[in-house]
Scaffold this active site. Structure first.
Site, PDB file in Angstrom:
ATOM      1  N   TYR A 153       0.847  -1.188   0.000  1.00  0.00           N
ATOM      2  CA  TYR A 153       0.000   0.000   0.000  1.00  0.00           C
ATOM      3  C   TYR A 153       0.884   1.241   0.000  1.00  0.00           C
ATOM      4  O   TYR A 153       1.495   1.595   0.995  1.00  0.00           O
ATOM      5  CB  TYR A 153      -0.915   0.033   1.221  1.00  0.00           C
ATOM      6  CG  TYR A 153      -1.898  -1.114   1.317  1.00  0.00           C
ATOM      7  CD1 TYR A 153      -2.220  -1.891   0.207  1.00  0.00           C
ATOM      8  CD2 TYR A 153      -2.518  -1.418   2.527  1.00  0.00           C
ATOM      9  CE1 TYR A 153      -3.126  -2.930   0.302  1.00  0.00           C
ATOM     10  CE2 TYR A 153      -3.433  -2.454   2.629  1.00  0.00           C
ATOM     11  CZ  TYR A 153      -3.730  -3.208   1.529  1.00  0.00           C
ATOM     12  OH  TYR A 153      -4.634  -4.243   1.627  1.00  0.00           O
ATOM     13  N   LEU A 198     -17.885  -2.721   2.491  1.00  0.00           N
ATOM     14  CA  LEU A 198     -18.885  -1.748   2.044  1.00  0.00           C
ATOM     15  C   LEU A 198     -18.892  -1.613   0.523  1.00  0.00           C
ATOM     16  O   LEU A 198     -19.413  -0.651  -0.019  1.00  0.00           O
ATOM     17  CB  LEU A 198     -18.622  -0.390   2.698  1.00  0.00           C
ATOM     18  CG  LEU A 198     -18.699  -0.378   4.226  1.00  0.00           C
ATOM     19  CD1 LEU A 198     -18.321   0.973   4.792  1.00  0.00           C
ATOM     20  CD2 LEU A 198     -20.091  -0.775   4.676  1.00  0.00           C
ATOM     21  N   THR A 237     -16.538   0.854  -5.436  1.00  0.00           N
ATOM     22  CA  THR A 237     -17.920   1.091  -5.835  1.00  0.00           C
ATOM     23  C   THR A 237     -18.811   0.762  -4.645  1.00  0.00           C
ATOM     24  O   THR A 237     -19.053  -0.402  -4.351  1.00  0.00           O
ATOM     25  CB  THR A 237     -18.320   0.216  -7.042  1.00  0.00           C
ATOM     26  OG1 THR A 237     -17.406   0.451  -8.109  1.00  0.00           O
ATOM     27  CG2 THR A 237     -19.735   0.541  -7.492  1.00  0.00           C
TER      28      THR A 237
END
Length: 291
Positions: free
Chosen positions: A67, A218, A222
């Site tokens: 990351y 979640l 998108t």
């Protein structure tokens, strides 16, 4: 000195390997720059989110040296090192980053050894709490043997560089293959209200006291969109995302949440949302979304 009461986190705790962690955790991916590349726009804000998470009682943080790359690990180290004894940091290996922001696989034994040492260095630890072996690709799990890659991690565990092992973005067959090589403490796959393909796996793992950690709880880049979800949320005077998190906490006791955010206010909203009380009727209605 005045003290502030912090209510318990929703869902209680789970035993992850030899550690007790909060079922509500924090995923650090969103602390990096756009598309998980480069530094955050607000460096001090990113540090504040991590410190707020720990201050609110969260003891499970999920990250990866890929990351940024290195960005989220270095932020975690800057914000929280020396780490509280209760803090459990999970990372993952199996992919690297290219100049275009892609996620090319990196699963040869030498690739995995390098990634483990990079995580050790950027987090500033002598041993990693948990390393997830990530398989598949950006479109999801792909069939194929996990043996060579997972045996490499098991060797590094034997050497004392890794305490616990997990698998990510995998099929049920790959989970079984990994468990035949070394014990695992978690499976990290995409799973949420609208993506229920792992229902049987969640229940199978729960029976064996193995955690299931959904990424994109979640919906990911998108966000989840469902008329039913919106209707239930409206009835409960809550946000759709709060209802989606609360449903996951209710779904099974072995589900550990790691929603990400770069905002302290949103972090608190996520925690409150996950603690939302759903009735049996609410759950039955929501269950219909993924079916």
């Amino acid at each position: 000195m005045e003290t502030t009461f912090t209510p318990p986190l929703p869902g209680g705790t789970w035993t992850l390997g030899d550690s007790t962690v909060t079922r509500f955790g924090y995923g650090a991916m969103q602390l990096a720059g756009p598309w998980v590349m480069g530094p955050p726009a607000d460096h001090h804000g990113a540090l504040a989110v991590l410190r707020e998470a720990v201050g609110l009682g969260i003891t499970h943080i999920d990250t990866s040296d890929a990351y940024g790359p290195r960005v989220t690990n270095e932020l975690i180290r800057e914000a929280l090192h020396p780490y509280p004894e209760s803090l459990f940091i999970a990372t993952k290996v199996g992919a690297t980053r290219d100049a275009q922001g892609g996620w090319p696989t990196a699963r040869r034994p030498e690739d995995l050894r390098r990634q483990v040492h990079e995580n050790l260095d950027s987090l500033g630890v002598e041993a990693l709490h948990l390393v997830n072996m990530r398989m598949g690709d950006a479109q999801g799990p792909r069939p194929g043997s996990i043996a060579e890659a997972f045996e490499t991690l098991a060797g590094l565990q034997h050497d004392g560089l890794i305490r616990h092992l997990g698998v990510s973005n995998v099929t049920a067959e790959q989970v079984a293959e990994a468990r035949g090589i070394a014990p695992i403490v978690c499976v990290q796959n995409m799973y949420n209200l609208a993506h229920r393909h792992d229902d049987d796996l969640v229940d199978h793992l729960a029976a064996d006291d193995i955690a299931y950690v959904p990424f994109f709880p979640l919906g990911g880049f998108t966000p989840l969109q469902s008329e039913t979800l919106s209707q239930v949320a409206s009835r409960l005077k809550a946000t759709p995302m709060s209802v989606a998190l609360a449903w996951l906490m209710r779904r099974s006791p072995n589900i550990l949440l790691i929603p990400g955010t770069s905002s302290t206010a949103h972090l608190r909203e996520n925690i409150a949302g996950a603690g939302l009380s759903l009735s049996d009727e609410d759950v039955a209605e929501l269950d219909g979304i993924g079916h």
